[in-house]
Design a protein around this motif. Sequence first.
Motif, PDB file in Angstrom:
ATOM      1  N   ILE A 135       4.613  -5.756  -8.666  1.00  0.00           N
ATOM      2  CA  ILE A 135       4.497  -5.836  -7.210  1.00  0.00           C
ATOM      3  C   ILE A 135       4.429  -4.442  -6.651  1.00  0.00           C
ATOM      4  CG2 ILE A 135       5.831  -6.404  -5.070  1.00  0.00           C
ATOM      5  CD1 ILE A 135       6.992  -8.969  -6.465  1.00  0.00           C
ATOM      6  N   ALA A 136       5.364  -3.434  -7.196  1.00  0.00           N
ATOM      7  CA  ALA A 136       5.432  -2.048  -6.368  1.00  0.00           C
ATOM      8  C   ALA A 136       3.892  -1.635  -6.796  1.00  0.00           C
ATOM      9  CB  ALA A 136       6.371  -1.247  -7.586  1.00  0.00           C
ATOM     10  N   LYS A 177       7.356   4.687 -10.410  1.00  0.00           N
ATOM     11  CA  LYS A 177       8.364   4.089  -9.552  1.00  0.00           C
ATOM     12  C   LYS A 177       8.984   5.379  -8.924  1.00  0.00           C
ATOM     13  CE  LYS A 177      12.071   1.025  -9.769  1.00  0.00           C
ATOM     14  NZ  LYS A 177      12.830   0.143 -10.367  1.00  0.00           N
ATOM     15  N   TYR A 224      20.789  -3.711   6.961  1.00  0.00           N
ATOM     16  CA  TYR A 224      19.832  -3.009   6.287  1.00  0.00           C
ATOM     17  C   TYR A 224      18.928  -2.419   7.163  1.00  0.00           C
ATOM     18  CZ  TYR A 224      21.494  -5.471   2.536  1.00  0.00           C
ATOM     19  OH  TYR A 224      22.378  -6.084   1.164  1.00  0.00           O
ATOM     20  N   LEU A 257      18.080 -12.652  -2.470  1.00  0.00           N
ATOM     21  CA  LEU A 257      18.129 -11.561  -1.123  1.00  0.00           C
ATOM     22  C   LEU A 257      18.886 -12.113  -0.335  1.00  0.00           C
ATOM     23  CD1 LEU A 257      14.458 -10.830  -1.332  1.00  0.00           C
ATOM     24  CD2 LEU A 257      16.116  -9.432  -2.284  1.00  0.00           C
ATOM     25  N   GLY A 307       7.316   7.685  -7.250  1.00  0.00           N
ATOM     26  CA  GLY A 307       7.103   8.352  -5.952  1.00  0.00           C
ATOM     27  C   GLY A 307       7.327   7.309  -4.766  1.00  0.00           C
ATOM     28  N   PRO A 308       7.071   7.860  -3.397  1.00  0.00           N
ATOM     29  CA  PRO A 308       7.560   7.264  -2.595  1.00  0.00           C
ATOM     30  C   PRO A 308       7.042   5.660  -2.224  1.00  0.00           C
ATOM     31  CG  PRO A 308       6.638   9.026  -1.788  1.00  0.00           C
ATOM     32  CD  PRO A 308       6.627   9.091  -3.227  1.00  0.00           C
ATOM     33  N   ILE A 309       5.583   5.978  -2.111  1.00  0.00           N
ATOM     34  CA  ILE A 309       4.769   4.563  -2.393  1.00  0.00           C
ATOM     35  C   ILE A 309       3.864   4.747  -3.419  1.00  0.00           C
ATOM     36  CG2 ILE A 309       2.889   3.326  -1.040  1.00  0.00           C
ATOM     37  CD1 ILE A 309       3.733   4.817   1.427  1.00  0.00           C
ATOM     38  N   THR A 321      12.822   2.283  -2.981  1.00  0.00           N
ATOM     39  CA  THR A 321      11.587   2.214  -2.417  1.00  0.00           C
ATOM     40  C   THR A 321      10.548   1.056  -2.965  1.00  0.00           C
ATOM     41  OG1 THR A 321      10.839   3.500  -4.579  1.00  0.00           O
ATOM     42  CG2 THR A 321      10.829   4.730  -2.671  1.00  0.00           C
ATOM     43  N   ASP A 322      11.250   0.427  -3.966  1.00  0.00           N
ATOM     44  CA  ASP A 322      10.689  -0.877  -4.430  1.00  0.00           C
ATOM     45  C   ASP A 322      11.015  -2.017  -3.742  1.00  0.00           C
ATOM     46  OD1 ASP A 322       9.268   0.566  -6.236  1.00  0.00           O
ATOM     47  OD2 ASP A 322      10.261   0.046  -8.019  1.00  0.00           O
ATOM     48  N   VAL A 323      10.429  -2.345  -2.689  1.00  0.00           N
ATOM     49  CA  VAL A 323      11.077  -3.244  -1.906  1.00  0.00           C
ATOM     50  C   VAL A 323      10.122  -4.935  -2.087  1.00  0.00           C
ATOM     51  CG1 VAL A 323      11.578  -3.787   0.763  1.00  0.00           C
ATOM     52  CG2 VAL A 323      11.439  -1.787   0.000  1.00  0.00           C
ATOM     53  N   VAL A 324      10.974  -5.735  -2.232  1.00  0.00           N
ATOM     54  CA  VAL A 324      10.324  -7.095  -2.222  1.00  0.00           C
ATOM     55  C   VAL A 324       9.973  -7.375  -0.839  1.00  0.00           C
ATOM     56  CG1 VAL A 324      10.669  -9.370  -2.729  1.00  0.00           C
ATOM     57  CG2 VAL A 324      11.722  -7.766  -4.268  1.00  0.00           C
ATOM     58  N   PRO A 338      21.357  -4.414  -2.946  1.00  0.00           N
ATOM     59  CA  PRO A 338      20.326  -3.587  -2.132  1.00  0.00           C
ATOM     60  C   PRO A 338      18.995  -4.695  -2.049  1.00  0.00           C
ATOM     61  CG  PRO A 338      20.957  -2.153  -3.900  1.00  0.00           C
ATOM     62  CD  PRO A 338      21.726  -3.217  -3.759  1.00  0.00           C
ATOM     63  N   VAL A 339      18.149  -4.750  -1.126  1.00  0.00           N
ATOM     64  CA  VAL A 339      17.220  -5.815  -0.968  1.00  0.00           C
ATOM     65  C   VAL A 339      16.004  -5.754  -2.134  1.00  0.00           C
ATOM     66  CG1 VAL A 339      15.559  -6.635   0.499  1.00  0.00           C
ATOM     67  CG2 VAL A 339      17.550  -5.714   1.420  1.00  0.00           C
ATOM     68  N   ASP A 340      15.927  -4.636  -2.643  1.00  0.00           N
ATOM     69  CA  ASP A 340      14.826  -4.249  -3.502  1.00  0.00           C
ATOM     70  C   ASP A 340      15.152  -4.308  -5.129  1.00  0.00           C
ATOM     71  OD1 ASP A 340      14.566  -0.862  -2.604  1.00  0.00           O
ATOM     72  OD2 ASP A 340      16.226  -2.162  -2.927  1.00  0.00           O
ATOM     73  N   GLU A 341      16.349  -4.840  -5.516  1.00  0.00           N
ATOM     74  CA  GLU A 341      16.602  -4.779  -6.718  1.00  0.00           C
ATOM     75  C   GLU A 341      15.596  -5.809  -7.329  1.00  0.00           C
ATOM     76  OE1 GLU A 341      21.156  -3.913  -7.649  1.00  0.00           O
ATOM     77  OE2 GLU A 341      20.412  -6.019  -7.769  1.00  0.00           O
ATOM     78  N   ALA A 342      15.673  -5.703  -8.425  1.00  0.00           N
ATOM     79  CA  ALA A 342      14.889  -6.616  -9.496  1.00  0.00           C
ATOM     80  C   ALA A 342      13.374  -6.544  -8.873  1.00  0.00           C
ATOM     81  CB  ALA A 342      15.363  -8.129  -9.442  1.00  0.00           C
ATOM     82  N   VAL A 343      12.874  -5.676  -8.509  1.00  0.00           N
ATOM     83  CA  VAL A 343      11.537  -5.755  -8.011  1.00  0.00           C
ATOM     84  C   VAL A 343      10.606  -5.457  -9.271  1.00  0.00           C
ATOM     85  CG1 VAL A 343       9.761  -4.106  -6.893  1.00  0.00           C
ATOM     86  CG2 VAL A 343      12.015  -4.366  -5.858  1.00  0.00           C
ATOM     87  N   PRO A 344       9.971  -6.350  -9.372  1.00  0.00           N
ATOM     88  CA  PRO A 344       8.888  -6.321 -10.507  1.00  0.00           C
ATOM     89  C   PRO A 344       7.874  -5.308 -10.316  1.00  0.00           C
ATOM     90  CG  PRO A 344       8.572  -8.262  -9.368  1.00  0.00           C
ATOM     91  CD  PRO A 344       9.332  -7.478  -8.606  1.00  0.00           C
ATOM     92  N   VAL A 384      13.769   0.648   1.908  1.00  0.00           N
ATOM     93  CA  VAL A 384      14.799   0.223   2.762  1.00  0.00           C
ATOM     94  C   VAL A 384      16.385   0.791   2.214  1.00  0.00           C
ATOM     95  CG1 VAL A 384      15.282  -1.438   0.752  1.00  0.00           C
ATOM     96  CG2 VAL A 384      16.125  -1.978   3.338  1.00  0.00           C
TER      97      VAL A 384
END
Lengths: 518, 518
Positions: free
Chosen positions: A20-21, A74, B230, B287, A76-78, B264-267, A11-17, B243
Amino acid sequence: MSSDGDPVERPVDEAVPEAIAERPSELTGEISTLPPEEASKVAAEIRAVAETRGEAEGSVELLDLGSLRSKSGKTGPIPLATEPADDDALSADELRDAWPLLDLEERSDGLRVLPREDAEDYFIALAATDQAALLLHFRSGQRRQWMRLLEPDDVADVVQEAGEAHRSTLLDLLDAPTRKEVTALLAYEEDEAGGLMSTRYARLRPNMTADEAISYLRRQARDKIETIYYAYVVDPDQLLLGVVSFRDLFAADPKKIVADVMETDVVRVSDEMDQETVSRIFAEHDLTVIPVVDKDGKMKGIVTVDDIVDVVQEEATEDAQKFGGMEALDVPYLASSRRTMVRKRGRWLTILLIGEMLTATALGFFEDELIPLLALFLPLIISSGGNSGSQASTLVIRAMALGEVRAADWWLVLRREIAIGLALGALLGVFASIRVLIWGYAGAYGAHYVLIGMTVAASVIGCVLWGTLAGAMLPFVLRRFGADPANASAPLVATLVDVSGIIIYFTVAKLILSGVLL
Amino acid sequence: MSSDGDPVERPVDEAVPEAIAERPSELTGEISTLPPEEASKVAAEIRAVAETRGEAEGSVELLDLGSLRSKSGKTGPIPLATEPADDDALSADELRDAWPLLDLEERSDGLRVLPREDAEDYFIALAATDQAALLLHFRSGQRRQWMRLLEPDDVADVVQEAGEAHRSTLLDLLDAPTRKEVTALLAYEEDEAGGLMSTRYARLRPNMTADEAISYLRRQARDKIETIYYAYVVDPDQLLLGVVSFRDLFAADPKKIVADVMETDVVRVSDEMDQETVSRIFAEHDLTVIPVVDKDGKMKGIVTVDDIVDVVQEEATEDAQKFGGMEALDVPYLASSRRTMVRKRGRWLTILLIGEMLTATALGFFEDELIPLLALFLPLIISSGGNSGSQASTLVIRAMALGEVRAADWWLVLRREIAIGLALGALLGVFASIRVLIWGYAGAYGAHYVLIGMTVAASVIGCVLWGTLAGAMLPFVLRRFGADPANASAPLVATLVDVSGIIIYFTVAKLILSGVLL
């Protein structure tokens, strides 16, 4: 090397720090830079957290820090930008920033302090060198769980990086089928297609219906395969028959058989093909995945485009370092030891110095002409040749690396560079002689300054032309003899041209100034 | 630039040259090279075929050469290796090999002679420069059909390459919605995320069920979207909420809503972010696709990893050319005119020459010390500094480009390089003095050869240390002042070090040889 486990699928958002969120607006600028004192703060923070957890004895557990996670918003949706930063939690981004400055102990502590999922993602995204060092640093009880995060192709890279001595220690951590796969991959060189490929691709039979194929892929999707989006159609002997995209299967009549949906003209690469060539084929055909076959046409694996990014970076780095006049470093600048640096740089510097000693020999031949008045312009003249040679060789090396210029084009390049070298030589010759004439007119170079100006101009033209041709042709010569054209480095070209520049300069001087000054 | 239309989606085997299909074993070697005479044969062949078709008046129809296709075995599931090659048909591979050597007329003829599908694929995979040149070369009646092969982001690149003068001509070829998309993309710089992105991504709403989402994506799959694998979840204001991968949707309970499946944590990257930074984020997070948002967090498009390969190649080429001491060429070596070459190379050579003129000035200050005996070793000594500087700057530039070294690390680098510079200086100093002592013992340099050897050794140590530090620090200085660190080129460092090397050498000579030889 292919340092990415499950790249197409992840998934694109893995390892999201977390950082950043929490502050999405921060990513709209440049990547944050971290001064060294900040890094030591991060290291201290890591140590402190690790110690309060009472696990400082070197064990690296994968902790699931659920509480930390939910605190930092983490769920919450946003994430709200106004939420205060959680001081306790180290973010993956902070760790990434500090990474080059941390020692092995701090690095493994850092991983331990990260939330489990982040730590796993972080570990998977590391370079194979770092993964190998960490795995060997971990307590043996911990190694297995970290090792099992990696895909077979990444494990193979790690085993290769760790060296022969640790090979069986690491291989023993794997389950039997994975070990078999990894051992097969280890038979390939690191820099050939086989060393780059993943063996976990989606397979189909030609006589399945589209419907059957989709549900078969759905099942395969749960296994760790690299991508379900391209499936390879093979016969019972693993002979590659064709490829079908998931999208096409999806759009096809469910009753149609795979053989009627698949494309049969598949661009493929051999398992022994050099990775630089593989990357060129990707670029030429605009591909995202390419199948790897052995010499009998049997399917061995796939290479995905994200591995190619690494290959391209790696090859560019190697070429740049060779062109800078040293051996390729193979590891990040800050990660290489001073001893390695001195060795990899010293060897070429010594060779260049020995080459440059010929300048003293050459100058010895012109003892009579080596009067102070001519020595004044010696560096100026020989460097003009070195500089134009450096330009020409960088152009040719890069064009070769991109496949724009092939070995057979040497004649074309030579013709172009003769014209360009003459034009550049004339340009620089005029400038150089103007310098001599102005100073000469002011009385700096005695009565014969016009003749000296002519000597300098003619020598510059000769040196620039010669430097341009030498720089442009040396990559072809090296390639002809099986060496990497990137070894036609700026310093090597300069050294070659220095020696010949001296001969050009003093020969011209003899011709023009004989009987006047000499 | 992003020269790839529909990269994630395009079937892997598009643009497959017939030649490969016929002789699959050929691809197991290196890429074939084509001598220039072969290229002119291909060009002649193209002309001949084009003429026999009686369409040599410059029109470029997309012919569907079905008959040629089936002859070359494209219909069978596996092409037979024994089937004789069809001499009539030009293959895409032959055209690719000859391409750099063909003029515009021959290129457009070549496209016309290829089977329609191959020609289209070939055109789509071309660089934007080539596409622009061809489009403007085509008769206006033909332009539209070629233009419409391209995705909006590729059209934007072509329009940018074609220049302001042709902008409206080209934009008029598009249908209204595409024109609007392209115009929006043209507002971005070519080298920022917005200039790189595709606007055709899959969108979902958070309250759809997984089942609805899949059939919605299935419908979208028929449109030309970049990837269905995606999908980005946005609210009515286009704010990016999350995503979801197709694979996850597929595996999820069909009744679950998208908001519960998505991450929800999208880079994400900003639309104005520099492409080099984008490529670094791709690498750091491993990515394959990244969403692009504006400063309000609204979704603008996506960047896919295959575009990043181009970015990485392009940036590496620019850096290599700058490091070689010239301006970045921006076009392939053989495609740039001699005039452009002379301009782009001449400007830097002139600057370097002017810098190098300071060597004559510096030598002028040491008129008394500039005796032939010392002039002998001048090139040897100053080049040792230039060579070690070239190594140091290439290491630092490359490490900066890869994000391994940041601006704040200068102090760390300086400390390392002082130690390394001293070690290398000592190594080279010893070698250089051995050379002097041997020749001196043989009587070449008079009675005081030991003192001369000491002078040379001390000067080499000084020059190597100084060259190493100058080379390592110059990229930081350039960056500090907003310039590209890659401009710390081998020739520039060498020039800097030449001037200071002269000062070091003759100062040392004065100290050691005063009263003896001077």
